[in-house]
Motif scaffolding. Structure first.
Motif, PDB file in Angstrom:
ATOM      1  N   LEU A   1       0.499  -1.433   0.303  1.00  0.00           N
ATOM      2  CA  LEU A   1      -0.085   0.120  -0.067  1.00  0.00           C
ATOM      3  C   LEU A   1       0.912   1.129   0.182  1.00  0.00           C
ATOM      4  O   LEU A   1       0.638   2.515  -0.428  1.00  0.00           O
ATOM      5  N   ALA A   2       1.937   1.049   0.953  1.00  0.00           N
ATOM      6  CA  ALA A   2       2.770   2.243   0.614  1.00  0.00           C
ATOM      7  C   ALA A   2       3.811   2.643  -0.688  1.00  0.00           C
ATOM      8  O   ALA A   2       3.664   3.586  -1.309  1.00  0.00           O
ATOM      9  N   LYS A   3       4.137   2.091  -0.798  1.00  0.00           N
ATOM     10  CA  LYS A   3       4.844   1.302  -2.432  1.00  0.00           C
ATOM     11  C   LYS A   3       3.682   2.493  -3.452  1.00  0.00           C
ATOM     12  O   LYS A   3       4.194   2.950  -4.707  1.00  0.00           O
ATOM     13  N   ILE A   4       2.058   1.528  -3.023  1.00  0.00           N
ATOM     14  CA  ILE A   4       0.889   2.111  -4.574  1.00  0.00           C
ATOM     15  C   ILE A   4       1.360   3.764  -4.186  1.00  0.00           C
ATOM     16  O   ILE A   4       1.023   4.568  -5.161  1.00  0.00           O
ATOM     17  N   ARG A   5       1.699   4.194  -3.429  1.00  0.00           N
ATOM     18  CA  ARG A   5       0.979   5.843  -2.440  1.00  0.00           C
ATOM     19  C   ARG A   5       2.377   6.430  -3.318  1.00  0.00           C
ATOM     20  O   ARG A   5       1.743   7.657  -3.996  1.00  0.00           O
ATOM     21  N   ILE A   6       3.371   6.238  -3.276  1.00  0.00           N
ATOM     22  CA  ILE A   6       4.935   6.729  -3.360  1.00  0.00           C
ATOM     23  C   ILE A   6       4.511   6.561  -5.092  1.00  0.00           C
ATOM     24  O   ILE A   6       4.988   7.526  -5.711  1.00  0.00           O
ATOM     25  N   GLU A   7       3.795   5.816  -5.970  1.00  0.00           N
ATOM     26  CA  GLU A   7       4.053   5.610  -7.637  1.00  0.00           C
ATOM     27  C   GLU A   7       2.518   6.116  -7.755  1.00  0.00           C
ATOM     28  O   GLU A   7       3.121   7.391  -8.814  1.00  0.00           O
ATOM     29  N   LEU A   8       1.833   6.406  -7.485  1.00  0.00           N
ATOM     30  CA  LEU A   8       0.794   7.578  -7.547  1.00  0.00           C
ATOM     31  C   LEU A   8       1.703   8.724  -7.069  1.00  0.00           C
ATOM     32  O   LEU A   8       1.111   9.647  -7.656  1.00  0.00           O
ATOM     33  N   GLU A   9       1.870   9.324  -6.100  1.00  0.00           N
ATOM     34  CA  GLU A   9       2.544  10.304  -6.720  1.00  0.00           C
ATOM     35  C   GLU A   9       3.380  10.894  -7.328  1.00  0.00           C
ATOM     36  O   GLU A   9       3.584  11.905  -8.603  1.00  0.00           O
ATOM     37  N   LYS A  10       3.971   9.572  -7.724  1.00  0.00           N
ATOM     38  CA  LYS A  10       5.402  10.423  -9.055  1.00  0.00           C
ATOM     39  C   LYS A  10       5.225  11.285 -10.314  1.00  0.00           C
ATOM     40  O   LYS A  10       4.888  11.311 -10.732  1.00  0.00           O
ATOM     41  N   LEU A  11       3.378   9.487 -10.738  1.00  0.00           N
ATOM     42  CA  LEU A  11       2.881  10.148 -11.612  1.00  0.00           C
ATOM     43  C   LEU A  11       2.169  10.872 -11.684  1.00  0.00           C
ATOM     44  O   LEU A  11       1.200  11.966 -12.214  1.00  0.00           O
ATOM     45  N   LEU A  12       1.620  11.428 -10.312  1.00  0.00           N
ATOM     46  CA  LEU A  12       0.590  12.434 -10.474  1.00  0.00           C
ATOM     47  C   LEU A  12       1.553  14.120 -10.271  1.00  0.00           C
ATOM     48  O   LEU A  12       0.963  15.472 -10.709  1.00  0.00           O
ATOM     49  N   ALA A  13       3.021  14.234  -9.756  1.00  0.00           N
ATOM     50  CA  ALA A  13       3.788  15.145 -10.411  1.00  0.00           C
ATOM     51  C   ALA A  13       4.611  15.170 -11.586  1.00  0.00           C
ATOM     52  O   ALA A  13       4.349  16.400 -11.753  1.00  0.00           O
ATOM     53  N   ARG A  14       4.282  14.222 -12.060  1.00  0.00           N
ATOM     54  CA  ARG A  14       4.905  14.145 -13.688  1.00  0.00           C
ATOM     55  C   ARG A  14       3.497  14.816 -14.185  1.00  0.00           C
ATOM     56  O   ARG A  14       3.755  15.764 -15.354  1.00  0.00           O
ATOM     57  N   LEU A  15       1.972  14.451 -14.017  1.00  0.00           N
ATOM     58  CA  LEU A  15       1.524  15.502 -14.808  1.00  0.00           C
ATOM     59  C   LEU A  15       0.985  16.678 -14.323  1.00  0.00           C
ATOM     60  O   LEU A  15       0.933  17.529 -15.528  1.00  0.00           O
ATOM     61  N   ALA A  16       1.845  16.948 -13.222  1.00  0.00           N
ATOM     62  CA  ALA A  16       1.928  18.711 -12.924  1.00  0.00           C
ATOM     63  C   ALA A  16       2.669  19.218 -13.080  1.00  0.00           C
ATOM     64  O   ALA A  16       2.675  20.264 -13.788  1.00  0.00           O
ATOM     65  N   ARG A  17       3.858  18.740 -13.300  1.00  0.00           N
ATOM     66  CA  ARG A  17       4.669  19.031 -13.904  1.00  0.00           C
ATOM     67  C   ARG A  17       4.541  19.341 -16.142  1.00  0.00           C
ATOM     68  O   ARG A  17       4.800  20.502 -16.615  1.00  0.00           O
ATOM     69  N   PHE A  18       3.994  18.950 -16.465  1.00  0.00           N
ATOM     70  CA  PHE A  18       3.448  18.567 -17.843  1.00  0.00           C
ATOM     71  C   PHE A  18       2.664  19.857 -17.895  1.00  0.00           C
ATOM     72  O   PHE A  18       2.043  20.596 -19.333  1.00  0.00           O
ATOM     73  N   ASN A  19       1.973  20.506 -17.009  1.00  0.00           N
ATOM     74  CA  ASN A  19       0.856  21.684 -17.195  1.00  0.00           C
ATOM     75  C   ASN A  19       1.301  22.714 -16.215  1.00  0.00           C
ATOM     76  O   ASN A  19       0.338  23.939 -15.871  1.00  0.00           O
ATOM     77  N   SER A  20       2.788  22.726 -16.025  1.00  0.00           N
ATOM     78  CA  SER A  20       3.103  24.189 -15.351  1.00  0.00           C
ATOM     79  C   SER A  20       2.205  24.091 -13.810  1.00  0.00           C
ATOM     80  O   SER A  20       2.268  25.522 -13.575  1.00  0.00           O
ATOM     81  N   ILE A  21       1.841  22.773 -13.304  1.00  0.00           N
ATOM     82  CA  ILE A  21       1.623  23.523 -11.428  1.00  0.00           C
ATOM     83  C   ILE A  21       2.611  22.883 -10.556  1.00  0.00           C
ATOM     84  O   ILE A  21       3.367  21.758 -11.003  1.00  0.00           O
TER      85      ILE A  21
END
Length: 276
Positions: A113-133
């Motif tokens: 479950l901790a790994k799930i959270r870490i991987e979700l955070e990575k992808l959400l951060a990547r989407l944020a960077r793509f959209n200048s958030i």
């Protein structure tokens, strides 16, 4: 045994209170405090509501995260994802990550479950960077809200992400979770991971839309059939490296790019050929 006690907690509380009330009323045991009957009656009246308690801790005894809550999240998320997923024939690296998390869940569900959270955070951060958030220092829930408010992530996916992240946080911070509950949340989390991966991959290849307008058929013809582009490519990993410059229409360029992964060439420059 613990699960059985939790499911029938209000019946147990009601029964004990009733026995003590009868004992006190008939003076089987000499209890002299008159308020005991009132107190026990209050426990009897409140005992049906004990079943609604989600977390109880007494010493080493601790209630589990409600499995019904987990099942509801799973059902709603699967419906949302089934409506958004497209035909995806490739097998990218995200599936290796998913398989690793599922394997980890067999030995240590909380770490999974901790790994799930870490991987979700990575992808959400990547989407944020793509959209200048801005992501530095942002809470994960706030980041999901930003992506949802800007319609980068759908509201349904955003809701599922917030619920899964919250459950992962609760398990990581010590709340007990059943094996079934952990497996269910891991399954939902893996599906959300794969959904975010494809969304990020799509944005990486298409960029962010900054302008959109309706054009005439004549303008469309000017853009697609009449414009030409000069494409420069190199073939580096051969005995005699070479550079090739081509002039292509948009239609020809589409054909070149469609099979680009099969070539040993690398595009190094693409410019529009101006008329005249």
């Amino acid at each position: 045994m613990k699960a059985y006690v939790l499911r029938n907690l209000w019946w147990i509380a009601f029964g004990i209170a009733l026995i003590l009330l009868i004992d006190h009323s008939f003076k089987i045991v000499n209890l002299t405090i008159d308020t005991i009957s009132v107190l026990l009656l209050l426990i009897m009246l409140l005992s049906p509501f004990i079943a609604a308690v989600k977390k109880i801790k007494f010493g080493d005894f601790e209630a589990e995260i409600d499995i019904d809550e987990i099942r509801k999240i799973k059902s709603e998320t699967e419906k949302t994802l089934s409506e958004s997923q497209e035909n995806r024939g490739e097998v990218p690296k995200i599936y290796a990550t998913s398989d690793a998390i599922k394997a980890l869940a067999e030995s240590d569900p909380v770490i999974a479950l901790a790994k799930i959270r870490i991987e979700l955070e990575k992808l959400l951060a990547r989407l944020a960077r793509f959209n200048s958030i801005t992501v530095k220092g942002s809470a994960l829930g706030a980041l999901v809200n930003q992506l949802t408010n800007q319609e980068i992530v759908s509201h349904d996916i955003g809701k599922a992400l917030r619920e899964v992240i919250a459950l992962c946080n609760r398990a990581i911070h010590g709340e007990t979770i059943s094996d079934e509950g952990a497996r269910t949340i891991i399954g939902v989390g893996v599906e959300l991971l794969e959904e975010l991966y494809w969304l990020a991959r799509k944005q990486a290849s298409t960029g962010s839309i900054v302008h959109k307008e309706i054009i005439t058929p004549q303008e469309s013809d000017e853009y697609y059939h009449k414009k030409k582009y000069r494409l420069t490519s190199i073939t580096p990993y051969v005995e005699n490296p070479k550079k090739v410059v081509r002039e292509l229409t948009q239609e020809q360029l589409d054909e070149v790019l469609d099979g680009y992964r099969d070539y040993a060439e690398f595009i190094v420059e693409l410019v529009e050929v101006k008329n005249g």
